[in-house]
Write a protein that holds these residues in place. Structure first.
Motif, PDB file in Angstrom:
ATOM      1  N   ILE A   1       3.360   2.076   3.112  1.00  0.00           N
ATOM      2  CA  ILE A   1       4.233   3.242   3.272  1.00  0.00           C
ATOM      3  C   ILE A   1       3.457   4.538   3.088  1.00  0.00           C
ATOM      4  CG2 ILE A   1       4.996   3.251   0.826  1.00  0.00           C
ATOM      5  CD1 ILE A   1       7.810   4.076   1.958  1.00  0.00           C
ATOM      6  N   GLY A   2       3.762   5.498   3.945  1.00  0.00           N
ATOM      7  CA  GLY A   2       3.131   6.809   3.865  1.00  0.00           C
ATOM      8  C   GLY A   2       3.971   7.835   4.593  1.00  0.00           C
ATOM      9  N   ASP A   3       3.583   9.091   4.436  1.00  0.00           N
ATOM     10  CA  ASP A   3       4.304  10.170   5.124  1.00  0.00           C
ATOM     11  C   ASP A   3       3.609  10.584   6.412  1.00  0.00           C
ATOM     12  OD1 ASP A   3       2.196  11.229   3.369  1.00  0.00           O
ATOM     13  OD2 ASP A   3       2.782  13.131   4.281  1.00  0.00           O
ATOM     14  N   GLN A   4       2.411  10.048   6.643  1.00  0.00           N
ATOM     15  CA  GLN A   4       1.647  10.390   7.852  1.00  0.00           C
ATOM     16  C   GLN A   4       1.511   9.149   8.719  1.00  0.00           C
ATOM     17  OE1 GLN A   4       0.346  13.522   8.572  1.00  0.00           O
ATOM     18  NE2 GLN A   4       1.353  14.279   6.718  1.00  0.00           N
TER      19      GLN A   4
ATOM     20  N   LYS B   1       7.502   4.931   7.468  1.00  0.00           N
ATOM     21  CA  LYS B   1       7.098   6.330   7.635  1.00  0.00           C
ATOM     22  C   LYS B   1       8.089   7.229   6.916  1.00  0.00           C
ATOM     23  CE  LYS B   1       5.581  10.189   9.706  1.00  0.00           C
ATOM     24  NZ  LYS B   1       6.284  11.102   8.774  1.00  0.00           N
ATOM     25  N   LEU B   2       7.654   7.830   5.810  1.00  0.00           N
ATOM     26  CA  LEU B   2       8.484   8.815   5.124  1.00  0.00           C
ATOM     27  C   LEU B   2       8.422  10.153   5.851  1.00  0.00           C
ATOM     28  CD1 LEU B   2       7.554   7.993   1.424  1.00  0.00           C
ATOM     29  CD2 LEU B   2       9.862   7.858   2.407  1.00  0.00           C
ATOM     30  N   PRO B   3       9.474  10.956   5.728  1.00  0.00           N
ATOM     31  CA  PRO B   3       9.455  12.250   6.427  1.00  0.00           C
ATOM     32  C   PRO B   3       8.433  13.219   5.842  1.00  0.00           C
ATOM     33  CG  PRO B   3      11.536  11.965   5.188  1.00  0.00           C
ATOM     34  CD  PRO B   3      10.763  10.688   5.058  1.00  0.00           C
ATOM     35  N   ASP B   4       7.853  14.009   6.693  1.00  0.00           N
ATOM     36  CA  ASP B   4       6.998  15.125   6.266  1.00  0.00           C
ATOM     37  C   ASP B   4       6.835  16.130   7.396  1.00  0.00           C
ATOM     38  OD1 ASP B   4       5.250  16.961   5.307  1.00  0.00           O
ATOM     39  OD2 ASP B   4       3.702  15.542   4.702  1.00  0.00           O
ATOM     40  N   PRO B   5       7.637  17.172   7.387  1.00  0.00           N
ATOM     41  CA  PRO B   5       7.517  18.210   8.419  1.00  0.00           C
ATOM     42  C   PRO B   5       6.601  19.347   7.992  1.00  0.00           C
ATOM     43  CG  PRO B   5       9.519  18.569   7.185  1.00  0.00           C
ATOM     44  CD  PRO B   5       8.812  17.392   6.527  1.00  0.00           C
ATOM     45  N   MET B   6       5.838  19.201   6.908  1.00  0.00           N
ATOM     46  CA  MET B   6       5.041  20.321   6.395  1.00  0.00           C
ATOM     47  C   MET B   6       3.588  20.315   6.858  1.00  0.00           C
ATOM     48  SD  MET B   6       6.583  20.946   2.566  1.00  0.00           S
ATOM     49  CE  MET B   6       5.791  19.494   1.861  1.00  0.00           C
ATOM     50  N   TYR B   7       3.033  19.142   7.080  1.00  0.00           N
ATOM     51  CA  TYR B   7       1.639  19.108   7.542  1.00  0.00           C
ATOM     52  C   TYR B   7       1.335  17.805   8.278  1.00  0.00           C
ATOM     53  CZ  TYR B   7       1.022  16.578   3.078  1.00  0.00           C
ATOM     54  OH  TYR B   7       1.142  15.705   2.038  1.00  0.00           O
ATOM     55  N   TYR B   8       0.247  17.841   9.026  1.00  0.00           N
ATOM     56  CA  TYR B   8      -0.172  16.702   9.843  1.00  0.00           C
ATOM     57  C   TYR B   8      -1.615  16.351   9.508  1.00  0.00           C
ATOM     58  CZ  TYR B   8      -1.233  13.845  13.941  1.00  0.00           C
ATOM     59  OH  TYR B   8      -1.596  12.815  14.780  1.00  0.00           O
ATOM     60  N   ILE B   9      -1.867  15.075   9.225  1.00  0.00           N
ATOM     61  CA  ILE B   9      -3.229  14.590   8.995  1.00  0.00           C
ATOM     62  C   ILE B   9      -3.555  13.551  10.058  1.00  0.00           C
ATOM     63  CG2 ILE B   9      -4.773  13.415   7.369  1.00  0.00           C
ATOM     64  CD1 ILE B   9      -3.031  14.523   5.097  1.00  0.00           C
ATOM     65  N   GLY B  10      -4.562  13.825  10.842  1.00  0.00           N
ATOM     66  CA  GLY B  10      -4.866  12.944  11.981  1.00  0.00           C
ATOM     67  C   GLY B  10      -5.820  11.826  11.617  1.00  0.00           C
TER      68      GLY B  10
ATOM     69  N   VAL C   1       0.830  -1.203   0.000  1.00  0.00           N
ATOM     70  CA  VAL C   1       0.000   0.000   0.000  1.00  0.00           C
ATOM     71  C   VAL C   1       0.869   1.259   0.000  1.00  0.00           C
ATOM     72  CG1 VAL C   1      -1.766   1.300   1.255  1.00  0.00           C
ATOM     73  CG2 VAL C   1      -1.916  -1.201   1.137  1.00  0.00           C
ATOM     74  N   PHE C   2       0.570   2.143  -0.941  1.00  0.00           N
ATOM     75  CA  PHE C   2       1.239   3.447  -1.040  1.00  0.00           C
ATOM     76  C   PHE C   2       0.220   4.567  -0.856  1.00  0.00           C
ATOM     77  CE2 PHE C   2       5.432   2.623  -3.002  1.00  0.00           C
ATOM     78  CZ  PHE C   2       5.294   1.308  -3.416  1.00  0.00           C
ATOM     79  N   ASP C   3       0.605   5.546  -0.069  1.00  0.00           N
ATOM     80  CA  ASP C   3      -0.124   6.814  -0.032  1.00  0.00           C
ATOM     81  C   ASP C   3       0.261   7.640  -1.276  1.00  0.00           C
ATOM     82  OD1 ASP C   3      -1.466   9.154   1.118  1.00  0.00           O
ATOM     83  OD2 ASP C   3       0.557   9.877   1.538  1.00  0.00           O
ATOM     84  N   VAL C   4      -0.428   8.752  -1.528  1.00  0.00           N
ATOM     85  CA  VAL C   4      -0.061   9.618  -2.666  1.00  0.00           C
ATOM     86  C   VAL C   4       0.758  10.833  -2.222  1.00  0.00           C
ATOM     87  CG1 VAL C   4      -0.929  11.139  -4.511  1.00  0.00           C
ATOM     88  CG2 VAL C   4      -1.932   8.870  -4.185  1.00  0.00           C
ATOM     89  N   ASP C   5       0.105  11.795  -1.560  1.00  0.00           N
ATOM     90  CA  ASP C   5       0.766  13.084  -1.304  1.00  0.00           C
ATOM     91  C   ASP C   5       1.956  12.948  -0.352  1.00  0.00           C
ATOM     92  OD1 ASP C   5      -1.020  14.847  -2.859  1.00  0.00           O
ATOM     93  OD2 ASP C   5      -2.539  14.045  -1.489  1.00  0.00           O
ATOM     94  N   GLU C   6       3.102  13.415  -0.799  1.00  0.00           N
ATOM     95  CA  GLU C   6       4.381  13.310  -0.074  1.00  0.00           C
ATOM     96  C   GLU C   6       4.833  11.848   0.074  1.00  0.00           C
ATOM     97  OE1 GLU C   6       4.665  16.688  -0.815  1.00  0.00           O
ATOM     98  OE2 GLU C   6       2.800  16.483   0.290  1.00  0.00           O
ATOM     99  N   THR C   7       4.227  10.953  -0.731  1.00  0.00           N
ATOM    100  CA  THR C   7       4.694   9.558  -0.735  1.00  0.00           C
ATOM    101  C   THR C   7       5.044   9.137  -2.165  1.00  0.00           C
ATOM    102  OG1 THR C   7       3.440   9.070   1.261  1.00  0.00           O
ATOM    103  CG2 THR C   7       4.172   7.179  -0.052  1.00  0.00           C
TER     104      THR C   7
END
Lengths: 272, 272
Positions: free
Chosen positions: B245-248, B263-272, B125-131
């Motif tokens: 794999i995802g950034d969130q 967990k890929l890095p993403d310091p720009m936004y948080y999705i709960g 499974v892959f996420d899209v945004d920032e992944t």
């Protein structure tokens, strides 16, 4: 012109050194100007692991450490040999403390956000090694985790009961006591270290824990199995685990995890 | 003597600059010597967020970022204002890529360790945004996450279908195809972005995914609820989720998570 350029370069060098030393708070000082020539080589050497990523022999040490903390890098036996200096600087300098402070600030903000029942059933689980107590005096003599773990020498060190408290964790510990959440100390150390662990925690100012849970001598199973099993017993006995903090992912994975978990930094060893 | 000292300082300054630029690979070059005087102030300004922790106004930006990646800092709305420069440098420079590379190296080592059934039921499974895709062109114009998220302008950007691939993720994606693990793309984007997302992924070299799963327009629930629900459907249909794999954190939490998560890095936004 030559003088103006010297002054300008002095400013550049001083500003760069000031930026690096304030960020890391390691005792690296600008040498007296008469000694500059002699001092250049060792100064640059000393700064290299502090300024960069610590990348040597293909390993970007800062990225490796992030991978450990985000639980992407798992089941590792030792710190990559080329990262020993990097991890040493991280642990001994200000960086480890700074990273720990953010974790504890988040934990305390979480505690402040809770609507507590105050019925004496609310508990918080703490790990021991690299959570309440720091084994840095031991690991500083053993390559900061770059040499294979030696359980004999580590147990001898633990038996001394001389490990210092981690000040950030102690701040959380005292906060919890002040709001009536009971600390439960849950450690992978075995029962034969109960006396020295108790003495060590007390001598470092920890007190009034509700339980100190250690592994039975003959327990054979993973850390997750042991720790989640003990948390389940707490829950079965009617306790609410409002928080759980440790330096290993195995401290905070496995149901019941606790209502919220916190991962303290630890780039020195991995417990699966 | 004055000349020797100038040379020594030149060496210090050049070495420090070399160390920092090799670590970060940002386009900061030592100015031609005639221009040194004028260049000192902007040079120091440009370097400040790169060398230190980016600590301003009480926030140690590197420690904050670590807190985000280790899931200690949660439910944040925007990057701390004082960390906008820090996050920008992190994302645009070499650091983000270097951190992502470690994650993907671990994922590929994990794939290599698997004993695959090769029955066509093994999926990743892959996420899209920032992944799979990077929205850095958008976020670079919107304060790298330091300004509140604007869903209207973001959707307009996403509809363009112009986001570049994340090269490290693509390396994993192609590896999986080569060993017969089927990619499933699972995104919090809604169905009305299906066409542009498909076009974007294809134009960036992604192909042969088994499913592209988007949120129904009227879905109201958390990201964890949506994504774990979709993973459960995959499992119910007989698929084995060998990786995720995802950034969130919300991409990879919630049973069934998948046999291993990244967990890929993403310091720009948080999705709960």
């Amino acid at each position: 012109m030559a003088m103006a350029r010297t002054t300008a370069l002095l400013l550049v060098a001083a500003a760069l050194l000031a930026a690096s030393s304030s960020a890391w708070e390691v005792n690296i000082q600008m040498p007296a100007s008469a000694a500059v020539d002699d001092a250049v080589a060792p100064l640059i050497h000393a700064l290299r692991p502090l300024l960069g990523s610590g990348k040597q022999a293909g390993v970007a040490c800062d990225s490796w450490r992030l991978g450990v903390e985000a639980h992407n890098v798992r089941d590792w036996k030792t710190v990559p040999a080329s990262c020993e200096d990097y991890v040493g600087h991280y642990m001994v300098g200000d960086h480890y403390r700074r990273d720990s402070k953010v974790v504890i600030d988040q934990a305390i903000a979480y505690v402040d956000s809770l609507k507590l029942a105050g019925n004496g059933k609310e508990v918080w689980v703490f790990d021991v090694d690299e959570t309440t107590l720091s084994n840095l005096p031991y690991y500083a003599k053993h390559g900061f985790g770059a040499t294979p773990f030696n359980s004999t020498s580590f147990r001898a060190y633990a038996r001394e009961g001389s490990a210092p408290a981690l000040p950030e964790t102690k701040r959380l510990y005292n906060k919890l006591l002040s709001v009536g959440i009971k600390p439960v100390i849950l450690t992978g150390r075995r029962e034969n270290l109960r006396a020295s662990t108790t003495t060590n925690l007390r001598s470092q100012g920890y007190s009034r824990w509700m339980k100190l849970l250690l592994k039975q001598q003959d327990f054979r199973g993973s850390s997750v199995t042991f720790k989640s099993g003990e948390r389940q017993k707490l829950q079965n006995a009617g306790y609410i685990i409002v928080g759980n903090i440790g330096d290993q992912w195995s401290d905070i994975l496995g149901a019941p995890e606790g209502a919220r978990t916190f991962k303290l930094p630890d780039p020195m060893y991995y417990i699966g």
